[in-house]
Design a protein around this motif. Structure first.
Motif, PDB file in Angstrom:
ATOM      1  N   ALA A 129       4.591 -24.835 -36.103  1.00  0.00           N
ATOM      2  CA  ALA A 129       3.644 -24.435 -35.068  1.00  0.00           C
ATOM      3  C   ALA A 129       2.579 -23.474 -35.597  1.00  0.00           C
ATOM      4  CB  ALA A 129       4.386 -23.789 -33.898  1.00  0.00           C
ATOM      5  N   GLN A 130       2.787 -22.900 -36.761  1.00  0.00           N
ATOM      6  CA  GLN A 130       1.815 -21.968 -37.327  1.00  0.00           C
ATOM      7  C   GLN A 130       0.818 -22.665 -38.258  1.00  0.00           C
ATOM      8  OE1 GLN A 130       2.275 -19.040 -35.870  1.00  0.00           O
ATOM      9  NE2 GLN A 130       4.151 -19.911 -35.005  1.00  0.00           N
ATOM     10  N   LYS A 131       0.918 -23.967 -38.388  1.00  0.00           N
ATOM     11  CA  LYS A 131       0.082 -24.688 -39.353  1.00  0.00           C
ATOM     12  C   LYS A 131      -1.035 -25.481 -38.657  1.00  0.00           C
ATOM     13  CE  LYS A 131       4.066 -25.299 -42.454  1.00  0.00           C
ATOM     14  NZ  LYS A 131       4.915 -26.284 -43.170  1.00  0.00           N
ATOM     15  N   TRP A 132      -2.067 -25.725 -39.385  1.00  0.00           N
ATOM     16  CA  TRP A 132      -3.165 -26.566 -38.913  1.00  0.00           C
ATOM     17  C   TRP A 132      -3.894 -27.120 -40.143  1.00  0.00           C
ATOM     18  CZ3 TRP A 132      -8.559 -26.276 -39.523  1.00  0.00           C
ATOM     19  CH2 TRP A 132      -9.006 -25.193 -40.299  1.00  0.00           C
ATOM     20  N   THR A 133      -4.675 -28.168 -39.929  1.00  0.00           N
ATOM     21  CA  THR A 133      -5.549 -28.680 -40.974  1.00  0.00           C
ATOM     22  C   THR A 133      -6.614 -29.554 -40.311  1.00  0.00           C
ATOM     23  OG1 THR A 133      -5.629 -29.753 -43.134  1.00  0.00           O
ATOM     24  CG2 THR A 133      -4.205 -30.772 -41.482  1.00  0.00           C
ATOM     25  N   HIS A 134      -7.470 -30.114 -41.101  1.00  0.00           N
ATOM     26  CA  HIS A 134      -8.511 -31.006 -40.571  1.00  0.00           C
ATOM     27  C   HIS A 134      -8.645 -32.197 -41.504  1.00  0.00           C
ATOM     28  CE1 HIS A 134     -11.507 -29.712 -43.641  1.00  0.00           C
ATOM     29  NE2 HIS A 134     -10.851 -28.561 -43.555  1.00  0.00           N
ATOM     30  N   LEU A 135      -9.297 -33.248 -41.019  1.00  0.00           N
ATOM     31  CA  LEU A 135      -9.475 -34.447 -41.823  1.00  0.00           C
ATOM     32  C   LEU A 135     -10.768 -34.344 -42.622  1.00  0.00           C
ATOM     33  CD1 LEU A 135      -8.403 -37.288 -39.340  1.00  0.00           C
ATOM     34  CD2 LEU A 135      -6.997 -35.976 -40.937  1.00  0.00           C
ATOM     35  N   VAL A 136     -10.713 -34.786 -43.837  1.00  0.00           N
ATOM     36  CA  VAL A 136     -11.897 -34.790 -44.695  1.00  0.00           C
ATOM     37  C   VAL A 136     -12.132 -36.219 -45.176  1.00  0.00           C
ATOM     38  CG1 VAL A 136     -11.671 -32.411 -45.449  1.00  0.00           C
ATOM     39  CG2 VAL A 136     -10.455 -34.178 -46.688  1.00  0.00           C
ATOM     40  N   TYR A 137     -13.401 -36.528 -45.374  1.00  0.00           N
ATOM     41  CA  TYR A 137     -13.770 -37.888 -45.792  1.00  0.00           C
ATOM     42  C   TYR A 137     -14.313 -37.856 -47.209  1.00  0.00           C
ATOM     43  CZ  TYR A 137     -16.103 -42.418 -45.916  1.00  0.00           C
ATOM     44  OH  TYR A 137     -16.501 -43.682 -46.270  1.00  0.00           O
ATOM     45  N   ALA A 138     -13.740 -38.651 -48.048  1.00  0.00           N
ATOM     46  CA  ALA A 138     -14.206 -38.770 -49.426  1.00  0.00           C
ATOM     47  C   ALA A 138     -14.671 -40.205 -49.647  1.00  0.00           C
ATOM     48  CB  ALA A 138     -13.097 -38.427 -50.408  1.00  0.00           C
ATOM     49  N   PRO A 139     -15.963 -40.427 -49.934  1.00  0.00           N
ATOM     50  CA  PRO A 139     -16.459 -41.795 -50.142  1.00  0.00           C
ATOM     51  C   PRO A 139     -15.619 -42.546 -51.170  1.00  0.00           C
ATOM     52  CG  PRO A 139     -18.271 -40.226 -50.093  1.00  0.00           C
ATOM     53  CD  PRO A 139     -17.017 -39.417 -50.103  1.00  0.00           C
ATOM     54  N   GLY A 140     -15.178 -43.705 -50.754  1.00  0.00           N
ATOM     55  CA  GLY A 140     -14.352 -44.521 -51.633  1.00  0.00           C
ATOM     56  C   GLY A 140     -12.865 -44.257 -51.499  1.00  0.00           C
ATOM     57  N   ASN A 141     -12.503 -43.095 -50.950  1.00  0.00           N
ATOM     58  CA  ASN A 141     -11.088 -42.749 -50.811  1.00  0.00           C
ATOM     59  C   ASN A 141     -10.637 -42.682 -49.352  1.00  0.00           C
ATOM     60  OD1 ASN A 141     -10.702 -42.511 -53.605  1.00  0.00           O
ATOM     61  ND2 ASN A 141     -11.518 -40.419 -53.578  1.00  0.00           N
ATOM     62  N   GLY A 142     -11.584 -42.850 -48.415  1.00  0.00           N
ATOM     63  CA  GLY A 142     -11.222 -42.820 -47.002  1.00  0.00           C
ATOM     64  C   GLY A 142     -10.995 -41.410 -46.481  1.00  0.00           C
TER      65      GLY A 142
ATOM     66  N   ALA B 126      -8.464 -38.298 -45.188  1.00  0.00           N
ATOM     67  CA  ALA B 126      -7.127 -37.744 -45.424  1.00  0.00           C
ATOM     68  C   ALA B 126      -7.099 -36.300 -44.951  1.00  0.00           C
ATOM     69  CB  ALA B 126      -6.758 -37.830 -46.899  1.00  0.00           C
ATOM     70  N   PRO B 127      -5.912 -35.781 -44.598  1.00  0.00           N
ATOM     71  CA  PRO B 127      -5.814 -34.376 -44.194  1.00  0.00           C
ATOM     72  C   PRO B 127      -6.137 -33.439 -45.353  1.00  0.00           C
ATOM     73  CG  PRO B 127      -3.873 -35.618 -43.502  1.00  0.00           C
ATOM     74  CD  PRO B 127      -4.623 -36.479 -44.460  1.00  0.00           C
ATOM     75  N   GLN B 128      -6.816 -32.351 -45.043  1.00  0.00           N
ATOM     76  CA  GLN B 128      -7.082 -31.321 -46.029  1.00  0.00           C
ATOM     77  C   GLN B 128      -5.770 -30.621 -46.395  1.00  0.00           C
ATOM     78  OE1 GLN B 128      -9.929 -30.078 -47.614  1.00  0.00           O
ATOM     79  NE2 GLN B 128      -8.521 -28.703 -48.668  1.00  0.00           N
ATOM     80  N   THR B 129      -5.547 -30.434 -47.673  1.00  0.00           N
ATOM     81  CA  THR B 129      -4.365 -29.695 -48.128  1.00  0.00           C
ATOM     82  C   THR B 129      -4.809 -28.338 -48.650  1.00  0.00           C
ATOM     83  OG1 THR B 129      -4.508 -30.741 -50.321  1.00  0.00           O
ATOM     84  CG2 THR B 129      -3.041 -31.757 -48.690  1.00  0.00           C
ATOM     85  N   TRP B 130      -3.946 -27.325 -48.424  1.00  0.00           N
ATOM     86  CA  TRP B 130      -4.279 -25.956 -48.792  1.00  0.00           C
ATOM     87  C   TRP B 130      -3.616 -25.586 -50.105  1.00  0.00           C
ATOM     88  CZ3 TRP B 130      -8.053 -25.313 -45.644  1.00  0.00           C
ATOM     89  CH2 TRP B 130      -7.987 -25.760 -44.323  1.00  0.00           C
ATOM     90  N   ALA B 131      -4.131 -24.524 -50.725  1.00  0.00           N
ATOM     91  CA  ALA B 131      -3.605 -24.091 -52.020  1.00  0.00           C
ATOM     92  C   ALA B 131      -2.144 -23.663 -51.915  1.00  0.00           C
ATOM     93  CB  ALA B 131      -4.454 -22.945 -52.567  1.00  0.00           C
TER      94      ALA B 131
ATOM     95  N   TYR C  63       1.153 -37.369 -29.710  1.00  0.00           N
ATOM     96  CA  TYR C  63       1.423 -36.745 -30.999  1.00  0.00           C
ATOM     97  C   TYR C  63       1.727 -37.809 -32.047  1.00  0.00           C
ATOM     98  CZ  TYR C  63       6.414 -37.549 -30.128  1.00  0.00           C
ATOM     99  OH  TYR C  63       7.634 -38.129 -29.873  1.00  0.00           O
ATOM    100  N   ALA C  64       1.662 -37.383 -33.290  1.00  0.00           N
ATOM    101  CA  ALA C  64       1.956 -38.284 -34.400  1.00  0.00           C
ATOM    102  C   ALA C  64       2.887 -37.587 -35.372  1.00  0.00           C
ATOM    103  CB  ALA C  64       0.666 -38.687 -35.111  1.00  0.00           C
ATOM    104  N   SER C  65       3.604 -38.382 -36.146  1.00  0.00           N
ATOM    105  CA  SER C  65       4.402 -37.854 -37.245  1.00  0.00           C
ATOM    106  C   SER C  65       3.507 -37.777 -38.469  1.00  0.00           C
ATOM    107  CB  SER C  65       5.609 -38.750 -37.525  1.00  0.00           C
ATOM    108  OG  SER C  65       6.516 -38.734 -36.432  1.00  0.00           O
ATOM    109  N   TYR C  66       3.415 -36.584 -39.028  1.00  0.00           N
ATOM    110  CA  TYR C  66       2.483 -36.362 -40.121  1.00  0.00           C
ATOM    111  C   TYR C  66       2.806 -37.238 -41.330  1.00  0.00           C
ATOM    112  CZ  TYR C  66      -0.200 -33.930 -43.707  1.00  0.00           C
ATOM    113  OH  TYR C  66      -1.072 -33.618 -44.718  1.00  0.00           O
ATOM    114  N   GLY C  67       1.735 -37.738 -41.938  1.00  0.00           N
ATOM    115  CA  GLY C  67       1.834 -38.518 -43.171  1.00  0.00           C
ATOM    116  C   GLY C  67       0.430 -38.702 -43.719  1.00  0.00           C
ATOM    117  N   GLN C  68       0.278 -38.691 -45.017  1.00  0.00           N
ATOM    118  CA  GLN C  68      -1.046 -38.775 -45.616  1.00  0.00           C
ATOM    119  C   GLN C  68      -1.797 -40.035 -45.194  1.00  0.00           C
ATOM    120  OE1 GLN C  68      -2.730 -36.614 -47.589  1.00  0.00           O
ATOM    121  NE2 GLN C  68      -1.138 -35.067 -47.384  1.00  0.00           N
TER     122      GLN C  68
END
Length: 291
Positions: free
Chosen positions: A134-147, A149-154, A190-195
């Motif tokens: 519940a403390q996590k969040w992210t956003h979707l990013v678009y990479a040309p040619g790669n579609g 995907a969720p942003q991953t943090w360090a 809701y969805a089950s998280y997956g790349q």
């Protein structure tokens, strides 16, 4: 040669033993009193420390009210708290955008439960949940040619893992303001998280954000905690009559029941005051409480 055989008489020994017993009794009583006072002081300080921690939890939840909530009607219905009094602060429609804060004013006493005259506070948001997800969040990013995907943090601790339950929101900015809508996953909110789950979404027209939800079978597209003063459970003897315990109640995603956590003892009342309802000396409502 005659030996000196002087010694203590029986009476002297009895008197000394009696005095010795009196001293032991007085010392023991004093030691017991010290132990009792120390125990009371320890429990009092322990309660104070727990109260500080509990109120800090409450401050955090109030600050997080509304975080990650959708603003448009949900395309999929949802449920909240199962029974009263918590169910009194559910949204009227099970598709309506949730209010960040819902409060009840001067509630009647409920024997063995609510303290009469106290308020009730329900806080809705994504980060008020009790699980690490519940403390996590992210956003979707678009990479040309790669579609997409969720942003991953360090930090790996901040990233979702496969199977975490998340709600996906689409945010759009128009002349009328910013809106946030639930992106349904089939017949579920809701969805089950997956790349690969979110690869079909393009970020060219909207911004997509996802937030974590408590439990493996969410019933709400957000998390919720309630605060109230109740007499249920054990109220410490040192508390004044007609006081109760301030509880934090997590609304379980799985069944809508409350998981109560005591955070402060000996509470006579809790009042919820909204800043925009404050009045000046003349009885006029003001939006700035400093006026």
């Amino acid at each position: 040669m005659r030996l000196d055989r002087r010694g203590f008489t029986l009476i002297e020994i009895v008197v000394v033993m009696a005095l010795f017993l009196v001293v032991i009794a007085i010392t023991g009583q004093s030691f017991q009193t010290v132990l009792q006072q120390t125990s009371k002081l320890f429990r009092s300080e322990e309660s104070n420390i727990e109260g500080v921690v509990g109120l800090e939890m409450m401050r955090h939840d109030i600050q997080q009210a509304g975080y990650g909530l959708f603003t448009q009607p949900s395309p999929v219905g949802y449920s909240e708290a199962q029974s009263a009094p918590a169910s009194n602060y559910n949204e009227t429609l099970n598709t309506a955008p949730p209010r960040a804060v819902v409060a009840g004013d001067n509630l009647p006493a409920s024997p063995g439960y609510l303290v009469g005259g106290s308020d009730y506070l329900a806080i809705k948001g994504t980060t008020v949940g009790s699980s690490p997800v519940a403390q996590k969040w992210t956003h979707l990013v678009y990479a040309p040619g790669n579609g997409t995907a969720p942003q991953t943090w360090a930090s790996k601790a901040e990233n979702f893992t496969d199977g975490d339950k998340v709600v996906l929101l689409s945010r759009s900015i128009t002349s009328g303001g910013t809106t946030a809508s639930i992106v349904p996953q089939g017949s579920s909110f809701y969805a089950s998280y997956g790349q690969s789950v979110f690869a079909a979404y393009s970020t060219n027209t909207s911004s997509y954000f996802m937030y974590g939800l408590d439990d493996s079978t969410p019933r709400m597209p957000f998390n919720r905690v309630d605060y109230f003063v109740a007499t249920g459970g054990t109220v410490p003897q040192l508390c004044s009559p007609n006081t109760g315990t301030l509880y934090k109640g997590n609304v379980n995603q799985s069944n809508g029941a409350l998981t109560k956590t005591p955070i402060l003892d000996c509470v006579a009342d809790m009042q919820v005051v909204f800043g925009w309802d404050l009045a000046d000396a003349g009885g006029n409502l003001v939006s700035d409480p400093t006026q």
